[in-house]
Design a protein around this motif. Structure first.
Motif, PDB file in Angstrom:
ATOM      1  N   THR A   1     -14.009  14.131   3.124  1.00 16.81           N
ATOM      2  CA  THR A   1     -14.786  12.958   3.524  1.00 16.81           C
ATOM      3  C   THR A   1     -16.025  12.807   2.652  1.00 16.81           C
ATOM      4  OG1 THR A   1     -13.998  13.136   5.809  1.00 16.81           O
ATOM      5  CG2 THR A   1     -15.997  11.851   5.438  1.00 16.81           C
ATOM      6  N   ALA A   2     -16.698  13.916   2.349  1.00 15.55           N
ATOM      7  CA  ALA A   2     -17.878  13.865   1.493  1.00 15.55           C
ATOM      8  C   ALA A   2     -17.514  13.368   0.100  1.00 15.55           C
ATOM      9  CB  ALA A   2     -18.537  15.234   1.415  1.00 15.55           C
ATOM     10  N   ALA A   3     -16.363  13.801  -0.413  1.00 17.47           N
ATOM     11  CA  ALA A   3     -15.928  13.335  -1.739  1.00 17.47           C
ATOM     12  C   ALA A   3     -15.719  11.829  -1.748  1.00 17.47           C
ATOM     13  CB  ALA A   3     -14.645  14.059  -2.142  1.00 17.47           C
ATOM     14  N   LEU A   4     -15.084  11.305  -0.711  1.00 15.15           N
ATOM     15  CA  LEU A   4     -14.892   9.856  -0.626  1.00 15.15           C
ATOM     16  C   LEU A   4     -16.231   9.129  -0.535  1.00 15.15           C
ATOM     17  CD1 LEU A   4     -11.820   9.410   1.763  1.00 15.15           C
ATOM     18  CD2 LEU A   4     -11.945   8.853  -0.668  1.00 15.15           C
ATOM     19  N   ASP A   5     -17.180   9.698   0.213  1.00 14.44           N
ATOM     20  CA  ASP A   5     -18.495   9.067   0.339  1.00 14.44           C
ATOM     21  C   ASP A   5     -19.183   8.940  -1.017  1.00 14.44           C
ATOM     22  OD1 ASP A   5     -18.187   8.796   3.062  1.00 14.44           O
ATOM     23  OD2 ASP A   5     -19.345  10.596   3.565  1.00 14.44           O
ATOM     24  N   VAL A   6     -19.048   9.972  -1.856  1.00 10.50           N
ATOM     25  CA  VAL A   6     -19.656   9.925  -3.186  1.00 10.50           C
ATOM     26  C   VAL A   6     -18.904   8.943  -4.083  1.00 10.50           C
ATOM     27  CG1 VAL A   6     -20.134  11.250  -5.285  1.00 10.50           C
ATOM     28  CG2 VAL A   6     -20.605  12.252  -3.037  1.00 10.50           C
ATOM     29  N   LEU A   7     -17.585   9.051  -4.108  1.00 16.85           N
ATOM     30  CA  LEU A   7     -16.786   8.241  -5.024  1.00 16.85           C
ATOM     31  C   LEU A   7     -16.878   6.752  -4.703  1.00 16.85           C
ATOM     32  CD1 LEU A   7     -13.629  10.541  -5.175  1.00 16.85           C
ATOM     33  CD2 LEU A   7     -15.261  10.151  -7.027  1.00 16.85           C
TER      34      LEU A   7
ATOM     35  N   SER B   1     -15.275  14.073 -12.429  1.00 20.61           N
ATOM     36  CA  SER B   1     -15.907  12.863 -11.894  1.00 20.61           C
ATOM     37  C   SER B   1     -17.355  13.125 -11.497  1.00 20.61           C
ATOM     38  CB  SER B   1     -15.111  12.315 -10.704  1.00 20.61           C
ATOM     39  OG  SER B   1     -13.879  11.810 -11.135  1.00 20.61           O
ATOM     40  N   ALA B   2     -18.146  13.646 -12.414  1.00 17.07           N
ATOM     41  CA  ALA B   2     -19.550  13.924 -12.131  1.00 17.07           C
ATOM     42  C   ALA B   2     -20.342  12.640 -11.971  1.00 17.07           C
ATOM     43  CB  ALA B   2     -20.150  14.772 -13.247  1.00 17.07           C
ATOM     44  N   SER B   3     -21.247  12.654 -11.015  1.00 14.55           N
ATOM     45  CA  SER B   3     -22.215  11.566 -10.847  1.00 14.55           C
ATOM     46  C   SER B   3     -23.604  12.184 -10.787  1.00 14.55           C
ATOM     47  CB  SER B   3     -21.918  10.747  -9.592  1.00 14.55           C
ATOM     48  OG  SER B   3     -21.926  11.569  -8.442  1.00 14.55           O
TER      49      SER B   3
ATOM     50  N   GLY C   1      -2.073  20.275   8.387  1.00 15.47           N
ATOM     51  CA  GLY C   1      -1.042  19.736   9.252  1.00 15.47           C
ATOM     52  C   GLY C   1      -0.570  18.349   8.874  1.00 15.47           C
ATOM     53  N   GLN C   2      -1.237  17.716   7.901  1.00 11.93           N
ATOM     54  CA  GLN C   2      -0.791  16.391   7.481  1.00 11.93           C
ATOM     55  C   GLN C   2       0.491  16.484   6.665  1.00 11.93           C
ATOM     56  OE1 GLN C   2      -3.446  13.720   5.605  1.00 11.93           O
ATOM     57  NE2 GLN C   2      -4.942  13.698   7.257  1.00 11.93           N
ATOM     58  N   GLN C   3       1.375  15.525   6.859  1.00 15.42           N
ATOM     59  CA  GLN C   3       2.580  15.423   6.050  1.00 15.42           C
ATOM     60  C   GLN C   3       2.197  15.005   4.640  1.00 15.42           C
ATOM     61  OE1 GLN C   3       5.807  16.045   6.581  1.00 15.42           O
ATOM     62  NE2 GLN C   3       6.377  15.340   4.534  1.00 15.42           N
ATOM     63  N   ARG C   4       2.631  15.784   3.624  1.00 13.09           N
ATOM     64  CA  ARG C   4       2.236  15.485   2.252  1.00 13.09           C
ATOM     65  C   ARG C   4       3.298  14.742   1.466  1.00 13.09           C
ATOM     66  NH1 ARG C   4      -1.181  20.968   0.570  1.00 13.09           N
ATOM     67  NH2 ARG C   4      -3.081  20.338   1.647  1.00 13.09           N
ATOM     68  N   SER C   5       4.558  14.926   1.821  1.00 19.15           N
ATOM     69  CA  SER C   5       5.613  14.219   1.111  1.00 19.15           C
ATOM     70  C   SER C   5       5.478  12.723   1.356  1.00 19.15           C
ATOM     71  CB  SER C   5       6.987  14.706   1.580  1.00 19.15           C
ATOM     72  OG  SER C   5       8.010  13.985   0.936  1.00 19.15           O
ATOM     73  N   GLY C   6       5.303  11.970   0.268  1.00 20.60           N
ATOM     74  CA  GLY C   6       5.125  10.536   0.380  1.00 20.60           C
ATOM     75  C   GLY C   6       3.728  10.110   0.759  1.00 20.60           C
ATOM     76  N   ASN C   7       2.837  11.059   0.985  1.00 18.75           N
ATOM     77  CA  ASN C   7       1.457  10.765   1.366  1.00 18.75           C
ATOM     78  C   ASN C   7       0.612  10.691   0.099  1.00 18.75           C
ATOM     79  OD1 ASN C   7      -1.170  10.703   2.332  1.00 18.75           O
ATOM     80  ND2 ASN C   7      -0.823  12.251   3.919  1.00 18.75           N
ATOM     81  N   ARG C   8       0.098   9.530  -0.233  1.00 17.21           N
ATOM     82  CA  ARG C   8      -0.670   9.332  -1.464  1.00 17.21           C
ATOM     83  C   ARG C   8      -2.178   9.250  -1.188  1.00 17.21           C
ATOM     84  NH1 ARG C   8       3.582   7.312  -4.782  1.00 17.21           N
ATOM     85  NH2 ARG C   8       5.340   8.615  -4.163  1.00 17.21           N
ATOM     86  N   ALA C   9      -2.630   9.842  -0.081  1.00 19.87           N
ATOM     87  CA  ALA C   9      -4.053   9.791   0.253  1.00 19.87           C
ATOM     88  C   ALA C   9      -4.852  10.899  -0.430  1.00 19.87           C
ATOM     89  CB  ALA C   9      -4.235   9.887   1.766  1.00 19.87           C
ATOM     90  N   HIS C  10      -4.215  11.667  -1.310  1.00 21.51           N
ATOM     91  CA  HIS C  10      -4.935  12.707  -2.041  1.00 21.51           C
ATOM     92  C   HIS C  10      -5.922  12.077  -3.020  1.00 21.51           C
ATOM     93  CE1 HIS C  10      -2.557  11.725  -5.574  1.00 21.51           C
ATOM     94  NE2 HIS C  10      -1.468  11.773  -4.810  1.00 21.51           N
ATOM     95  N   LEU C  11      -6.799  12.902  -3.569  1.00 19.59           N
ATOM     96  CA  LEU C  11      -7.823  12.429  -4.497  1.00 19.59           C
ATOM     97  C   LEU C  11      -7.531  12.813  -5.939  1.00 19.59           C
ATOM     98  CD1 LEU C  11     -11.056  13.182  -2.404  1.00 19.59           C
ATOM     99  CD2 LEU C  11      -9.698  11.081  -2.509  1.00 19.59           C
ATOM    100  N   ALA C  12      -6.296  13.195  -6.234  1.00 16.74           N
ATOM    101  CA  ALA C  12      -5.976  13.626  -7.597  1.00 16.74           C
ATOM    102  C   ALA C  12      -6.239  12.546  -8.626  1.00 16.74           C
ATOM    103  CB  ALA C  12      -4.515  14.079  -7.675  1.00 16.74           C
ATOM    104  N   TRP C  13      -6.149  11.268  -8.215  1.00 15.83           N
ATOM    105  CA  TRP C  13      -6.435  10.149  -9.119  1.00 15.83           C
ATOM    106  C   TRP C  13      -7.857   9.636  -8.925  1.00 15.83           C
ATOM    107  CZ3 TRP C  13      -2.455  10.547 -12.148  1.00 15.83           C
ATOM    108  CH2 TRP C  13      -1.159  10.703 -11.659  1.00 15.83           C
ATOM    109  N   SER C  14      -8.700  10.372  -8.217  1.00 11.75           N
ATOM    110  CA  SER C  14     -10.041   9.942  -7.842  1.00 11.75           C
ATOM    111  C   SER C  14      -9.923   8.805  -6.818  1.00 11.75           C
ATOM    112  CB  SER C  14     -10.859   9.543  -9.066  1.00 11.75           C
ATOM    113  OG  SER C  14     -12.227   9.364  -8.723  1.00 11.75           O
ATOM    114  N   ALA C  15     -11.016   8.054  -6.620  1.00 13.01           N
ATOM    115  CA  ALA C  15     -11.033   6.982  -5.629  1.00 13.01           C
ATOM    116  C   ALA C  15     -12.169   6.024  -5.969  1.00 13.01           C
ATOM    117  CB  ALA C  15     -11.209   7.550  -4.212  1.00 13.01           C
TER     118      ALA C  15
ATOM    119  N   PRO D   1      -6.823   4.199 -13.664  1.00 19.45           N
ATOM    120  CA  PRO D   1      -6.090   2.939 -13.801  1.00 19.45           C
ATOM    121  C   PRO D   1      -4.651   3.121 -14.278  1.00 19.45           C
ATOM    122  CG  PRO D   1      -7.502   3.232 -15.697  1.00 19.45           C
ATOM    123  CD  PRO D   1      -7.777   4.391 -14.773  1.00 19.45           C
ATOM    124  N   ALA D   2      -4.272   4.351 -14.648  1.00 21.91           N
ATOM    125  CA  ALA D   2      -2.940   4.593 -15.214  1.00 21.91           C
ATOM    126  C   ALA D   2      -2.086   5.464 -14.301  1.00 21.91           C
ATOM    127  CB  ALA D   2      -3.075   5.251 -16.581  1.00 21.91           C
TER     128      ALA D   2
END
Length: 471
Positions: free
Chosen positions: A43-49, A275-277, A311-325, A331-332
């Motif tokens: 959550t903190a990562a999303l707040d920054v990004l 992704s330093a700020s 406990g979250q289902q990861r297969s098909g779940n694209r809510a990870h931050l590997a591509w940042s946010a 963009p690719a």
């Protein structure tokens, strides 16, 4: 806690677990004598990004205090590209990238990846063993970027060798200078001979990039599309060959490549910390006082594995931050995932009994705070003959990534597949306020601007090299 050295590389999860005792943000050392704050909570990562006004990307106030030979500078120093800018300037630069990427035909790109993968596999398939990192995962993104950039292979070889040294923080100042020199040569080539490729399209964009801006956009794309891509491919293959959840499916004839990619992007993203700020002023955030202009780095790996997500289902779940946010998300994503999935599918299809040559816990990881990268991926398999694509001549030699340009060209030049552009693209107008992350709908097809006079360009090159080297 240090994010460098072999101990961190061998078990970064242990470091992230210890850092969580400080809360969602914690003090770290990126390199000896280089402190930073690492965001380990999801959550903190999303707040920054998602808050670029409070956490802007421009590092120049911090950079001014750093010694010029700091090993992290080539990865974190200011460059006039869409990663290190905000607001209208970021929107303008990002539009050039997204519009140019939109011109690549996805179906034709898939076919080209398949052909390239077949040709690489054919080089070692009769041997019964291979290092899939050096002989496959590393070379395939390089070849794809040579293709996308319309880049002579020997120049591409130099580019990737320099980029690898920057990620590993090995002679980074020298590597940064070589990277810049290679891009200068590529831009000069495309100014004189524009073609159907990414640099030419970016030159022709209505945003009218300067040569300096163009070079640094190309550096950004090259850095994001080669080193992380090879890590995504290699880490995905490692998971498929070592994790019982996937091995059972493989033995039954199924290739759960998309599921493996999702798992890798969650657990071992190819860019682990980046992704330093730099806060505009001293800021209270997540119970910690963040000093102004000091780097706040996002740990994509730690945030993705935050215990609150257990406990979250990861297969098909694209809510990870590997591509940042947020506005700075990659963009690719689609072409990067396509290249990785096709690469994994092709190697598993060609070598169905492939297995790791060493126990998975004996694989060695490269040191460095930013990436999650293996040193090698040795495998064994039953020797098999893989048909060589007819475009490849029988007398070719192997092409290895090395600082010295190779003597042979592994791929004949092909025009880059392009989606048809509209006949009259609208001019680019920067938004009047904070930009959204949406992509402008129009693609570009205007003629490339005429090159500047030779002497003027020569003087500008010299000044740019001095700028990038910090002089």
């Amino acid at each position: 806690m240090p994010l460098h050295g072999p101990e961190f590389a061998a078990d970064p999860a242990a470091t992230y677990q210890a850092l969580r005792e400080h809360g969602p943000v914690a003090p770290v050392e990126l390199a000896p004598g280089v402190p930073a704050t690492l965001v380990v909570g999801y959550t903190a990562a999303l707040d920054v990004l998602r808050n670029p006004s409070a956490f802007p990307r421009d590092p120049r106030r911090w950079q001014a205090k750093m010694p010029p030979d700091s090993p992290v500078l080539p990865m974190m120093m200011y460059r006039p590209n869409c990663l290190f800018t905000d607001g209208a300037q970021h929107a303008r630069l990002r539009a050039v990238v997204t519009d140019s990427l939109a011109r690549v035909d996805g179906n034709a790109l898939r076919a080209y990846v398949e052909q390239t993968a077949d040709r690489l596999i054919a080089r070692f398939s009769r041997d019964g063993e291979a290092d899939l990192l050096g002989q496959y995962a590393q070379l395939l993104p390089l070849m794809m970027f040579n293709h996308l950039y319309g880049c002579p292979p020997e120049l591409g070889d130099r580019l990737v060798a320099a980029m690898r040294s920057i990620f590993d923080m090995v002679e980074p100042e020298k590597a940064n200078a070589e990277l810049t020199q290679c891009m200068l040569e590529l831009v000069a080539l495309k100014r004189g001979h524009p073609d159907q490729d990414m640099p030419s399209w970016m030159m022709a964009h209505p945003a009218r990039l300067t040569d300096e801006e163009l070079i640094h956009q190309l550096i950004l794309l090259m850095g994001a599309g080669t080193e992380p891509e090879q890590n995504l491919i290699a880490n995905g293959i490692r998971l498929l060959l070592s994790d019982d959840r996937f091995a059972g499916d493989l033995s039954g004839g199924s290739m759960p490549v998309e599921e493996a990619l999702d798992e890798v992007l969650w657990t071992d993203p190819p860019m682990a910390n980046y992704s330093a700020s730099y806060p505009v002023e001293d800021t209270d955030f997540a119970g910690v006082r963040l000093p102004a202009a000091e780097p706040v780095v996002i740990s994509f790996a730690a945030a993705n594995n935050d215990p609150v997500l257990a406990g979250q289902q990861r297969s098909g779940n694209r809510a990870h931050l590997a591509w940042s946010a947020g506005v700075h998300s990659c963009p690719a994503q689609q072409p990067a995932r396509l290249i990785a999935s096709v690469a994994m599918e092709k190697i598993l299809d060609a070598l169905p009994d492939m297995r790791l040559a060493v126990p998975v816990d004996q694989l060695v990881w490269r040191p460095g705070p930013f990436h999650r990268a293996l040193t090698a991926l040795p495998v064994r398999f039953t020797p098999v003959a893989v048909p060589v694509h007819p475009d490849e001549s029988p007398g070719e030699t192997r092409w290895n990534v090395q600082p010295t340009p190779p003597s042979s060209n592994p791929l004949p030049p092909h025009p880059l597949p392009s989606a048809p552009p509209p006949s009259t693209p609208p001019p680019f107008t920067p938004p009047p306020s904070t930009p959204s992350s949406s992509t402008p709908p129009a693609v570009t097809s205007t003629a490339s601007p005429r090159p500047s006079p030779h002497e003027g360009r020569r003087r500008w090159w010299s000044s740019l090299v001095r700028f990038v080297r910090g002089r």
